[in-house]
Scaffold this active site. Structure first.
Site, mmCIF file in Angstrom:
data_model
loop_
_atom_site.group_PDB
_atom_site.id
_atom_site.type_symbol
_atom_site.label_atom_id
_atom_site.label_comp_id
_atom_site.label_asym_id
_atom_site.label_seq_id
_atom_site.Cartn_x
_atom_site.Cartn_y
_atom_site.Cartn_z
ATOM 1 N N GLY A 71 -19.178 36.139 37.962
ATOM 2 C CA GLY A 71 -19.544 35.154 37.380
ATOM 3 C C GLY A 71 -21.181 35.237 36.783
ATOM 4 O O GLY A 71 -21.387 34.634 35.878
ATOM 5 N N GLU A 94 -27.495 35.800 40.108
ATOM 6 C CA GLU A 94 -26.137 35.004 40.553
ATOM 7 C C GLU A 94 -25.801 33.988 39.380
ATOM 8 O O GLU A 94 -27.019 33.486 38.742
ATOM 9 C CB GLU A 94 -26.238 34.550 41.760
ATOM 10 C CG GLU A 94 -25.302 33.665 42.379
ATOM 11 C CD GLU A 94 -23.816 34.267 42.442
ATOM 12 O OE1 GLU A 94 -23.476 34.758 41.327
ATOM 13 O OE2 GLU A 94 -23.344 34.407 43.651
ATOM 14 N N ASP A 95 -24.705 33.461 39.268
ATOM 15 C CA ASP A 95 -24.483 32.554 38.418
ATOM 16 C C ASP A 95 -24.950 30.798 38.806
ATOM 17 O O ASP A 95 -25.539 30.195 38.376
ATOM 18 C CB ASP A 95 -23.085 32.468 38.002
ATOM 19 C CG ASP A 95 -21.940 32.330 39.003
ATOM 20 O OD1 ASP A 95 -22.519 32.478 40.313
ATOM 21 O OD2 ASP A 95 -20.831 32.519 39.084
ATOM 22 N N ASP A 113 -24.282 27.084 45.329
ATOM 23 C CA ASP A 113 -23.367 25.873 45.696
ATOM 24 C C ASP A 113 -23.894 25.462 47.259
ATOM 25 O O ASP A 113 -24.967 24.860 47.500
ATOM 26 C CB ASP A 113 -22.181 26.218 45.434
ATOM 27 C CG ASP A 113 -21.198 25.084 45.501
ATOM 28 O OD1 ASP A 113 -21.489 23.790 45.055
ATOM 29 O OD2 ASP A 113 -20.069 25.233 46.180
ATOM 30 N N LYS A 171 -26.692 23.772 42.570
ATOM 31 C CA LYS A 171 -26.252 22.433 42.904
ATOM 32 C C LYS A 171 -26.686 22.065 44.132
ATOM 33 O O LYS A 171 -25.903 22.049 45.143
ATOM 34 C CB LYS A 171 -24.783 22.453 42.892
ATOM 35 C CG LYS A 171 -23.854 21.999 41.967
ATOM 36 C CD LYS A 171 -22.414 22.032 42.073
ATOM 37 C CE LYS A 171 -21.527 23.046 41.102
ATOM 38 N NZ LYS A 171 -20.188 22.931 41.791
ATOM 39 N N PHE A 200 -17.773 20.433 38.904
ATOM 40 C CA PHE A 200 -17.240 21.933 38.720
ATOM 41 C C PHE A 200 -17.380 22.219 37.398
ATOM 42 O O PHE A 200 -16.923 21.962 36.273
ATOM 43 C CB PHE A 200 -15.869 21.911 39.195
ATOM 44 C CG PHE A 200 -15.475 23.512 39.529
ATOM 45 C CD1 PHE A 200 -15.871 24.014 40.896
ATOM 46 C CD2 PHE A 200 -15.171 24.472 38.651
ATOM 47 C CE1 PHE A 200 -15.710 25.133 41.194
ATOM 48 C CE2 PHE A 200 -14.912 25.579 38.813
ATOM 49 C CZ PHE A 200 -14.970 26.357 40.145
ATOM 50 N N ASP A 213 -15.874 30.640 36.140
ATOM 51 C CA ASP A 213 -14.611 30.403 35.979
ATOM 52 C C ASP A 213 -14.009 29.359 36.774
ATOM 53 O O ASP A 213 -14.595 28.799 37.676
ATOM 54 C CB ASP A 213 -13.773 31.813 36.428
ATOM 55 C CG ASP A 213 -13.869 32.043 38.013
ATOM 56 O OD1 ASP A 213 -14.727 31.705 38.789
ATOM 57 O OD2 ASP A 213 -12.648 32.260 38.649
ATOM 58 N N ARG A 269 -14.150 31.856 31.498
ATOM 59 C CA ARG A 269 -15.465 32.690 31.471
ATOM 60 C C ARG A 269 -16.166 32.787 30.243
ATOM 61 O O ARG A 269 -17.447 33.004 30.170
ATOM 62 C CB ARG A 269 -15.275 34.049 32.173
ATOM 63 C CG ARG A 269 -15.078 33.877 33.880
ATOM 64 C CD ARG A 269 -14.742 35.230 34.390
ATOM 65 N NE ARG A 269 -14.343 35.263 35.660
ATOM 66 C CZ ARG A 269 -14.826 35.042 37.008
ATOM 67 N NH1 ARG A 269 -16.137 34.311 36.822
ATOM 68 N NH2 ARG A 269 -14.100 35.261 37.895
#
Ligand code: IMP
Ligand code: MG
Length: 177
Positions: free
Chosen positions: A43, A98-99, A102, A130, A151, A158, A164
């Site tokens: 990601g 990192e993307d 969560d 988030k 989401f 993805d 992506r």
């Protein structure tokens, strides 16, 4: 692809500006140092590529693929390494890229694991956060955007390995999930 998208959350221009801002902060904080930039596959790939282009530092690249054990292991603190780094990190200044954060499990476990390898320093740079979904306390050292509890896909992220390549951060239509 776009037929599954509800809306664009963060357009390309805003992402670009933020990446430049984050790179500038990293350039200032690490001036004169060598840094190992660790990309968390898959990601973070797009964010990572854009970010490192803007670093005027002596950087090295490495890649890691991990998965957290998810809902069943909230307290076990375990992480599965699907692909490990290609070199030891002892004595190095490392930044994990990192993307999205969560629940916080992946990064808190990963950071703890990498710390046992005795790097000289370890920081985390995440494009998105988030915070409303957090289970384990965790905060990135460099953060792009706080996003709502929806989401998101695109810019490397993805849903079931799709979307992506969309160049902006988008919200998926709920019926697609
Ligand atoms: P955490 O361990 O719950 O913090 O999970 C972080 C990982 O979950 C990220 O690296 C993403 O791969 C994935 N993830 C969490 N939220 C999203 C999302 O909204 N879109 C795409 N992937 C997500
Ligand atoms: Mg991920």
């Amino acid at each position: 692809m776009y037929e599954d998208i509800k809306s664009v959350l963060i357009p390309q221009g805003e992402i670009e500006a933020k990446v430049r801002e984050l790179a500038e902060r990293i350039n200032n904080d690490y001036r004169g140092k060598s840094v190992l930039m660790i990309c968390i596959l898959r990601g973070a790939v797009v964010f990572y590529a854009e970010l490192i282009k803007r670093l005027n530092l002596d950087i090295r690249m490495d890649f890691m693929a991990v998965s957290s054990y998810g809902e069943n292991s909230e307290s076990s603190g375990e992480i599965k390494i699907n692909k490990d780094l290609s070199q030891p990190i002892k004595g190095l200044d490392v930044i994990i890229v990192e993307d999205i954060i969560d629940s916080g499990r992946t990064l808190s476990n990963l950071k703890r694991l990498l710390a046992t390898r005795e790097p000289s320093s370890i920081k985390v740079c995440s494009l998105l956060d988030k915070p409303s979904r957090r289970v384990v306390e965790f905060e990135a050292d460099y953060l792009g955007f706080v996003v709502p509890d929806e989401f998101v896909v695109g810019y490397g992220m993805d849903y079931a390995e799709r979307y992506r390549n969309i160049p902006e951060v988008c919200i998926l239509k709920p019926e697609v999930l």
